[in-house]
Design a protein around this motif. Structure first.
Motif, PDB file in Angstrom:
ATOM      1  N   SER A   3     -15.638  -6.584  33.758  1.00 30.92           N
ATOM      2  CA  SER A   3     -15.915  -5.404  34.042  1.00 30.92           C
ATOM      3  C   SER A   3     -14.728  -5.793  35.640  1.00 30.92           C
ATOM      4  O   SER A   3     -14.580  -4.747  37.024  1.00 30.92           O
ATOM      5  N   VAL A   4     -14.189  -7.184  35.610  1.00 32.60           N
ATOM      6  CA  VAL A   4     -13.178  -7.707  36.418  1.00 32.60           C
ATOM      7  C   VAL A   4     -11.718  -7.032  35.844  1.00 32.60           C
ATOM      8  O   VAL A   4     -10.681  -7.842  36.050  1.00 32.60           O
ATOM      9  N   GLY A   5     -11.545  -6.412  34.773  1.00 29.15           N
ATOM     10  CA  GLY A   5      -9.901  -6.188  34.470  1.00 29.15           C
ATOM     11  C   GLY A   5      -9.651  -7.370  33.154  1.00 29.15           C
ATOM     12  O   GLY A   5      -9.235  -6.732  33.063  1.00 29.15           O
ATOM     13  N   VAL A   6     -10.270  -8.036  32.911  1.00 28.75           N
ATOM     14  CA  VAL A   6     -10.112  -9.245  31.966  1.00 28.75           C
ATOM     15  C   VAL A   6     -10.743  -8.135  30.195  1.00 28.75           C
ATOM     16  O   VAL A   6     -11.483  -8.326  30.008  1.00 28.75           O
ATOM     17  N   THR A   7      -9.040  -8.484  29.745  1.00 29.71           N
ATOM     18  CA  THR A   7      -9.962  -8.068  28.536  1.00 29.71           C
ATOM     19  C   THR A   7      -9.344  -8.466  27.299  1.00 29.71           C
ATOM     20  O   THR A   7      -9.714  -8.195  25.702  1.00 29.71           O
ATOM     21  N   ASP A   8      -8.192 -10.156  27.309  1.00 27.88           N
ATOM     22  CA  ASP A   8      -8.120 -10.673  26.394  1.00 27.88           C
ATOM     23  C   ASP A   8      -8.964 -12.037  26.484  1.00 27.88           C
ATOM     24  O   ASP A   8      -9.013 -13.072  27.364  1.00 27.88           O
ATOM     25  N   ILE A   9      -9.759 -11.760  25.782  1.00 24.52           N
ATOM     26  CA  ILE A   9     -10.928 -13.242  25.173  1.00 24.52           C
ATOM     27  C   ILE A   9     -10.860 -13.763  24.090  1.00 24.52           C
ATOM     28  O   ILE A   9     -11.210 -13.298  23.081  1.00 24.52           O
ATOM     29  N   VAL A  10     -10.744 -14.831  24.269  1.00 28.16           N
ATOM     30  CA  VAL A  10     -11.066 -15.943  22.952  1.00 28.16           C
ATOM     31  C   VAL A  10     -12.740 -16.604  23.155  1.00 28.16           C
ATOM     32  O   VAL A  10     -12.823 -16.851  24.171  1.00 28.16           O
ATOM     33  N   GLU A  11     -13.683 -16.132  22.080  1.00 32.92           N
ATOM     34  CA  GLU A  11     -14.779 -16.708  21.955  1.00 32.92           C
ATOM     35  C   GLU A  11     -14.932 -17.918  21.486  1.00 32.92           C
ATOM     36  O   GLU A  11     -14.708 -18.000  19.848  1.00 32.92           O
ATOM     37  N   ALA A  12     -15.406 -19.106  21.520  1.00 32.24           N
ATOM     38  CA  ALA A  12     -16.029 -19.740  20.953  1.00 32.24           C
ATOM     39  C   ALA A  12     -17.805 -20.307  20.651  1.00 32.24           C
ATOM     40  O   ALA A  12     -18.139 -19.930  21.184  1.00 32.24           O
ATOM     41  N   ALA A  13     -18.167 -20.921  19.299  1.00 34.02           N
ATOM     42  CA  ALA A  13     -19.564 -21.072  19.576  1.00 34.02           C
ATOM     43  C   ALA A  13     -20.037 -22.078  19.713  1.00 34.02           C
ATOM     44  O   ALA A  13     -21.399 -22.325  19.539  1.00 34.02           O
ATOM     45  N   ASP A  14     -19.378 -22.874  19.715  1.00 32.89           N
ATOM     46  CA  ASP A  14     -19.467 -24.229  19.574  1.00 32.89           C
ATOM     47  C   ASP A  14     -18.627 -25.139  20.612  1.00 32.89           C
ATOM     48  O   ASP A  14     -17.384 -24.765  20.923  1.00 32.89           O
ATOM     49  N   GLY A  15     -18.819 -26.401  20.591  1.00 31.45           N
ATOM     50  CA  GLY A  15     -17.907 -27.052  21.759  1.00 31.45           C
ATOM     51  C   GLY A  15     -16.820 -27.799  20.518  1.00 31.45           C
ATOM     52  O   GLY A  15     -15.537 -27.430  21.378  1.00 31.45           O
ATOM     53  N   GLN A  16     -16.899 -27.694  19.695  1.00 36.71           N
ATOM     54  CA  GLN A  16     -15.530 -27.895  18.796  1.00 36.71           C
ATOM     55  C   GLN A  16     -14.434 -27.339  18.933  1.00 36.71           C
ATOM     56  O   GLN A  16     -13.138 -27.101  18.770  1.00 36.71           O
ATOM     57  N   GLU A  17     -15.118 -25.880  18.308  1.00 41.24           N
ATOM     58  CA  GLU A  17     -14.035 -24.828  18.613  1.00 41.24           C
ATOM     59  C   GLU A  17     -13.681 -24.547  19.703  1.00 41.24           C
ATOM     60  O   GLU A  17     -12.814 -23.717  19.722  1.00 41.24           O
ATOM     61  N   ALA A  18     -14.318 -24.630  20.901  1.00 37.91           N
ATOM     62  CA  ALA A  18     -13.578 -24.211  22.645  1.00 37.91           C
ATOM     63  C   ALA A  18     -12.724 -25.371  22.211  1.00 37.91           C
ATOM     64  O   ALA A  18     -11.527 -24.653  22.495  1.00 37.91           O
ATOM     65  N   ILE A  19     -13.197 -26.458  21.699  1.00 40.65           N
ATOM     66  CA  ILE A  19     -11.754 -27.095  21.707  1.00 40.65           C
ATOM     67  C   ILE A  19     -10.470 -26.813  20.962  1.00 40.65           C
ATOM     68  O   ILE A  19      -9.218 -26.742  21.025  1.00 40.65           O
ATOM     69  N   ASN A  20     -10.702 -26.193  19.955  1.00 44.50           N
ATOM     70  CA  ASN A  20      -9.417 -25.863  18.726  1.00 44.50           C
ATOM     71  C   ASN A  20      -9.317 -24.756  19.576  1.00 44.50           C
ATOM     72  O   ASN A  20      -7.524 -24.406  20.095  1.00 44.50           O
ATOM     73  N   ALA A  21     -10.324 -24.062  19.992  1.00 48.53           N
ATOM     74  CA  ALA A  21      -9.189 -22.414  20.103  1.00 48.53           C
ATOM     75  C   ALA A  21      -8.154 -22.553  21.785  1.00 48.53           C
ATOM     76  O   ALA A  21      -6.647 -21.774  22.284  1.00 48.53           O
ATOM     77  N   TYR A  22      -8.637 -23.210  22.547  1.00 48.72           N
ATOM     78  CA  TYR A  22      -7.574 -24.397  23.712  1.00 48.72           C
ATOM     79  C   TYR A  22      -7.116 -24.581  23.563  1.00 48.72           C
ATOM     80  O   TYR A  22      -5.947 -24.349  23.916  1.00 48.72           O
TER      81      TYR A  22
END
Lengths: 119, 169
Positions: free
Chosen positions: A22-41
Motif C-alpha cells: 500500500s506504500v508502494g513496496v513490492t520487492d519483498i523477501v520473506e523469512a519464517a524464522d530467525g535463522q532464515e532472516a539472517i540468511n536472507a539478509y
C-alpha cells in the motif's frame, strides 16, 4: 527498495506485505524464522527489516544482535506482542530502529513504514 | 484435575475477584479483535472449571511459563476463522487452509502476549501457538489448573477464550 519481513506466522507476513504494497513496496523477501532472516539478509541487498520477536530457531532479538554485530545500520522495525518495558529496552539496546506492538491498527503500521520507506 | 464443580454464569454475576482476574484477558481480547479486524466483540458468559466444556471447530493454544504457568486457548467456529482470515487477506479463502489456521494461531498469540503484559507479571513467557481443528476436539490442561472459559459474541459468530492456570489463589 527491498524489504525483509521475518515472522513465523504466514498470515502476519501477509498483513505486513499488504501494508508494504500500500506504500508502494513490492520487492519483498520473506523469512519464517530467525535463522532464515539472517540468511536472507546476508544473501540479499536489504534496505529495511521488519521482524517478529518470538520465532523458532533464532529470535528477532538474535536477528537484530547478529545484524548489528556485522556493523550494519539497516533500519529494523520490531513487530511483536512483547510490550513489557524491560523487553522494549532490551530491543533498543540491541539496536532496533523502531518498535510496533501487536495488536496494531493498520494506520499504526503504515505510520511506521512511512518513516523508513523511501521512493 | 480440578475439584471445583463447573459453573456457568452471565457476566453480571461475576464476583469482584473474578472480574479483577479476568479483566486483562477480556480487555486484550476486545483490543485484538477491534484493532486487527475492526470487529466489536462482547463478553456474554463465563464458565468456570468445566473440563467438558464444548469448544468450537478451531482452537489456538499457547503456553505460559515462568512465574505463572498454564495455557490460553482461543476457540472459534469455522465461520469466524474464515471471516477473520478474509479481513487479514483482503479476499476470502476458499476453505480452511494454512492461512486460516495461521489466522487463529496469530490471534491466539496476540491475545496471550498482550494479556501477559497487561497482567504485569515479571518472568512470564509465552510459547509459540499451535492450532488444532475438528468437531469435538479436546484440550487437556494441567491437573489442578483453575480454568475460566470466557464466552464472546462477534459479528461473525461465537468464540471462547479459555485460561487455565496453576498455582493461583
Amino acid at each position: 527498495m527491498r524489504v525483509l519481513v521475518a515472522d513465523d506466522s504466514g498470515i502476519m507476513r501477509k498483513i505486513i506485505i499488504r501494508s508494504l504494497n500500500s506504500v508502494g513496496v513490492t520487492d519483498i523477501v520473506e523469512a519464517a524464522d530467525g535463522q532464515e532472516a539472517i540468511n536472507a539478509y546476508n544473501s540479499n541487498d536489504i534496505d529495511l527489516i521488519l521482524t517478529d520477536w518470538n520465532m523458532p530457531n533464532k529470535s528477532g532479538l538474535d536477528v537484530v544482535t547478529e545484524i548489528r554485530a556485522q556493523g550494519s545500520n539497516v533500519p529494523i522495525i520490531m513487530v511483536t506482542t512483547e510490550a513489557q518495558k524491560g523487553q522494549v529496552i532490551a530491543a533498543i539496546q540491541a539496536g532496533v530502529s523502531d518498535y510496533l506492538t501487536k495488536p496494531f491498527e493498520a494506520d499504526d503500521l503504515r505510520a511506521k513504514l512511512d518513516k523508513f520507506v523511501t521512493a | 484435575m480440578s475439584t471445583t464443580a463447573p459453573t456457568q454464569i452471565n457476566t453480571q454475576e461475576l464476583s469482584e475477584k473474578q472480574k479483577r482476574f479476568l479483566a486483562p484477558f477480556v480487555k486484550c481480547t476486545k483490543d485484538v479483535f477491534s484493532m486487527m479486524l475492526n470487529w466489536e466483540v462482547s463478553l456474554v458468559g463465563v464458565v468456570t472449571n468445566d473440563l467438558n466444556a464444548v469448544r468450537h471447530h478451531l482452537s489456538g493454544i499457547i503456553g505460559l511459563s515462568g512465574s505463572m504457568r498454564g495455557s490460553l486457548v482461543l476457540s472459534v467456529e469455522q465461520e469466524v476463522a474464515l471471516a477473520a482470515a478474509t479481513a487479514f487477506l483482503g479476499a476470502p479463502p476458499e476453505n480452511v487452509n494454512a492461512d486460516v489456521i495461521d489466522t487463529v494461531g496469530e490471534l491466539t498469540n496476540m491475545i496471550g502476549g498482550s494479556s501477559k503484559d497487561r497482567l504485569g507479571l515479571d518472568g512470564v513467557s509465552i510459547g509459540l501457538p499451535t492450532v488444532v481443528c475438528g468437531e469435538g476436539h479436546t484440550v487437556n490442561f494441567d491437573p489442578g489448573a483453575h480454568i475460566e472459559m470466557l464466552q464472546f459474541q462477534s459479528p461473525h459468530g461465537p468464540f471462547t477464550v479459555e485460561i487455565a492456570l496453576t498455582g493461583i489463589g
